[in-house]
Design a protein around this motif. Structure first.
Motif, short mmCIF file in Angstrom:
data_model
loop_
_atom_site.label_atom_id
_atom_site.label_comp_id
_atom_site.label_asym_id
_atom_site.label_seq_id
_atom_site.Cartn_x
_atom_site.Cartn_y
_atom_site.Cartn_z
N THR B 169 14.93 0.60 -48.83
CA THR B 169 14.01 0.02 -47.86
C THR B 169 13.30 -1.20 -48.46
OG1 THR B 169 12.14 1.42 -48.48
CG2 THR B 169 13.60 2.23 -46.73
N ASP B 173 11.11 -3.34 -43.53
CA ASP B 173 11.10 -2.01 -42.91
C ASP B 173 9.66 -1.51 -42.77
OD1 ASP B 173 14.07 -1.58 -42.86
OD2 ASP B 173 13.78 -1.84 -45.00
N ALA B 174 8.86 -1.78 -43.80
CA ALA B 174 7.45 -1.37 -43.76
C ALA B 174 6.72 -2.12 -42.64
CB ALA B 174 6.79 -1.66 -45.11
N GLU B 177 7.77 -0.77 -39.29
CA GLU B 177 7.15 0.53 -39.08
C GLU B 177 5.68 0.36 -38.65
OE1 GLU B 177 8.13 3.38 -38.66
OE2 GLU B 177 6.51 4.78 -39.13
N ARG B 180 5.67 -0.58 -35.04
CA ARG B 180 5.99 0.59 -34.22
C ARG B 180 4.75 1.47 -34.03
NH1 ARG B 180 7.03 5.91 -34.36
NH2 ARG B 180 6.53 6.09 -36.57
N VAL B 181 4.05 1.69 -35.14
CA VAL B 181 2.88 2.57 -35.10
C VAL B 181 1.74 1.93 -34.28
CG1 VAL B 181 1.07 3.60 -36.52
CG2 VAL B 181 3.46 3.75 -37.25
N ILE B 255 0.69 4.32 -43.88
CA ILE B 255 2.15 4.32 -43.88
C ILE B 255 2.62 4.68 -45.29
CG2 ILE B 255 4.21 2.86 -43.64
CD1 ILE B 255 2.62 1.38 -41.38
N LEU B 260 9.84 6.12 -46.30
CA LEU B 260 10.32 5.17 -45.28
C LEU B 260 11.85 5.13 -45.25
CD1 LEU B 260 9.08 3.01 -43.35
CD2 LEU B 260 9.40 1.35 -45.18
N ARG B 263 14.74 0.37 -40.94
CA ARG B 263 14.31 0.25 -39.54
C ARG B 263 15.04 -0.91 -38.86
NH1 ARG B 263 10.62 4.60 -38.49
NH2 ARG B 263 11.39 5.60 -40.36
N SER B 265 14.52 -3.23 -35.06
CA SER B 265 13.81 -3.43 -33.80
C SER B 265 14.85 -3.77 -32.73
CB SER B 265 12.80 -4.56 -33.97
OG SER B 265 12.29 -4.93 -32.72
N VAL B 273 10.98 -0.04 -32.17
CA VAL B 273 11.55 0.14 -33.51
C VAL B 273 12.19 1.52 -33.66
CG1 VAL B 273 10.98 0.25 -35.98
CG2 VAL B 273 9.90 -1.47 -34.53
N GLU B 275 15.12 3.98 -36.29
CA GLU B 275 15.82 4.05 -37.57
C GLU B 275 17.18 3.41 -37.39
OE1 GLU B 275 15.52 8.42 -38.23
OE2 GLU B 275 14.67 7.76 -40.14
#
Lengths: 167, 416
Positions: B169, B173-174, B177, B180-181, B255, B260, B263, B265, B273, B275
């Motif tokens: 990752t 990716d972070a 994420e 997404r959150v 996070i 992780l 990811r 999008s 987003v 996986e």
């Protein structure tokens, strides 16, 4: 009588004016004819000055391109009624002198094609015998809009609304 | 009660303590203008009957369509050069690179400073704790004319990235994420303050820029990474440039980087987003590595490590566009480019490339592209129904080899 053009949530600036139709790509005199070209190809042709744009949540997210709302203003747009706005778009609307009303319940009540009258000063929107009350934007912004736009305000006073004269 | 990092920067500049919700007018260190809005910027200054108050604080970057794709653009860029000369403002011409990367490299954006850009991804400067924010042509013209701008001091969302990135990752990716959150309007009008702890502080400047870059996709006004790690070595950090422990946050999110997974999008919204495993196997026509999000040297290194000794799948076009001339030079000197070219990738001029669908790799109807960029809106890169999947450089590289969306780890298994 002006009509409502209704769109959903998360209308982004690529929807409002795709990047490939930016004024510096297609010319200052033509870019507005591509407003909503992908999402609603009949929009630019059918829009009449004074028609009201009604949109959902997070209206205008994405690129900072001011020429997206500028294309709408060139078509004659004076106000948007939205559930909420993205930040840069909101500033751009104010700066262009387009009134950004925020009224989720009014958005839900209005349908595409409704015939409406909008009283900017009073913040009243009428559909037939019904009247909807719209909350005006913050005083800071109204002060700028009184001069037509923030550009006109700054040119006249040499400062921003609310800023002390010597600032 | 203490202050957040955004409140600290704006208080310092305002010369008094300011808190979320107040309006402030503050001086700005640098006003950045990109080629695509330069014409609007000039017209608004004319309307104001003004010229830049501090010419050395205005930089124009020719990056969004560089080199010019048609006569209209060529005319607009000619005007930029002439205007820049006339007013004594910096012009970074074709090939120098993407505005945000250039301002970082030129040290025109610095920790604790305030930079306004006519590009929404101006949040990128927050990677080095510089208050960077995007605005439209009118605000930018006013900032150039006056040397200052008005801002509502933002509320802050605190995002804590904890631990070391799990194998496979990346910072991208972070960042995905985080979007997404938070969702696409989860930080509207707000500052996102990013804390890197328990190993995450080892993230490099480049990786921090990636995190800050994406914060605008949650609606943020700015995205500030609290200084630590490499940033402390690269810049002198003023003592006040840290949030107080008892700062007030509108929202707090954590996070865990150690768990992780890669990811992606999925069209047509950035906060959509998933996986990579969930879209694995999706066939692609084009892979694009570049942009202000992921076009830096470490991104090209990641791609080269995966492409080395392999070939891009038949029928897939792989475009690599370094973020700046500096990145291009370094990637040439250290052999990275040769690896990419031998694998079948092709190169574009440093700049924004096809990210907003204007040139250098526009998509045809029905085509699918994996891109390391930051937006996958409908029609963004060309045809209205073309699909853009946003991913890390690693996933982009593996996808180019496989011809469908996958990870380097899956690629190993497949080839075993």
């Amino acid at each position: 009588m002006p009509r409502v053009w209704k769109f959903g949530d998360a209308i982004n600036t690529d929807d409002i004016l795709p990047g490939k139709y930016a004024p510096f790509m297609v010319g200052e005199d033509r870019f507005h004819t591509y407003a909503f070209a992908h999402l609603r190809p009949d929009f630019a042709q059918g829009y009449q000055p004074g028609d009201v744009l009604v949109t959902g949540k997070n209206t205008g997210l994405g690129s900072s391109r001011e020429y997206a709302p500028e294309a709408l203003r060139k078509l004659g747009l004076k106000a948007i009624v939205a559930k909420s706005y993205a930040r840069i778009f909101y500033r751009n609307l104010i700066n262009l002198g387009i009134m950004p009303f925020e009224a989720p319940e009014v958005v839900d009540a209005l349908q595409d094609g409704d015939l409406v009258e909008l009283d900017f000063e009073q913040g009243l929107l009428r559909r037939g015998t019904e009247t909807f009350r719209l909350r005006p934007p913050p005083a800071f912004l109204l002060e700028a809009l009184k001069e037509g736009s923030i550009l006109e305000y700054y040119r006249k006073y040499g400062r921003f609304p609310g800023e002390s004269a010597e600032g | 009660m203490g202050l957040t990092l955004a409140e600290k920067i704006l208080s310092k500049r305002a010369g008094r303590e300011v808190r979320a919700g107040e309006l402030v007018v503050v001086e700005v260190d640098q006003v950045m203008v990109v080629d695509s809005i330069a014409g609007s910027f000039f017209r608004r200054l004319e309307q104001l009957q003004a010229t830049p108050r501090f010419p050395e604080k205005v930089s124009i970057v020719i990056d969004h369509v560089a080199p010019a794709a048609n006569v209209e653009v060529a005319k607009a860029q000619k005007e930029i050069r002439e205007w820049g000369n006339r007013h004594g403002c910096r012009v970074f011409d074709v090939g120098r690179g993407i505005c945000h990367q250039v301002l970082i490299e030129e040290r025109l954006a610095l920790p604790g400073g305030i930079v306004l850009g006519s590009d929404s991804h101006s949040t990128t400067y927050g990677g080095i704790a510089c208050f960077g924010s995007g605005m439209g042509a009118t605000d930018i013209a006013l900032a150039a004319a006056s040397g200052r701008t008005w801002l509502r001091v933002p509320e802050t969302v605190k995002v804590t990235f904890r631990g070391s990135l799990s194998p496979g990752t990346t910072a991208k990716d972070a960042a995905l994420e985080m979007i997404r959150v938070l969702t696409a309007d989860g930080a509207t009008y707000m500052s996102i303050e990013m804390h890197l702890v328990d190993g995450a502080e080892t993230l490099s400047r480049s990786q921090r820029l990636t995190l800050a870059n994406l914060t605008v996709e949650a609606g943020a006004k700015c995205g500030l990474v609290v200084p630590s790690g490499e940033v402390l070595e690269l810049y002198p950090i003023p003592e006040w440039l840290y949030p107080d422990e008892d700062a007030v946050y509108a929202k707090q999110v954590e996070i865990d980087l150690s768990t992780l997974t890669p990811r992606v999008s999925v069209p047509f919204y950035v906060d959509n987003v998933e996986e990579v495993a969930q879209v694995k196997g999706k066939k692609v026509d084009q892979v694009f590595v570049g942009t202000c999000t992921n076009g830096r040297l470490d991104d090209l290194h990641e791609v080269a490590a995966i492409l080395k000794g392999r070939k891009v799948a038949p029928g897939v076009r792989m475009l690599v566009i370094p973020a700046s001339s500096e990145v291009l030079e370094q990637a040439t000197a250290d052999g990275t480019l040769l690896t990419l070219l031998q694998a079948g990738a092709t190169l574009g001029t440093p700049g924004c490339g096809p990210c907003m669908g204007r040139h250098q790799g526009v998509l045809a109807p029905g085509e699918v592209c994996v891109s390391t960029s930051n937006r996958n809106f409908k029609g963004r890169m060309g045809a209205a129904d073309a699909e853009i999947y946003l991913a890390s450089p690693r996933v982009a590289a593996a996808t180019a080899i496989a011809g469908y969306i996958t990870t380097p780890e899956e690629l190993e298994v497949g080839h075993a």
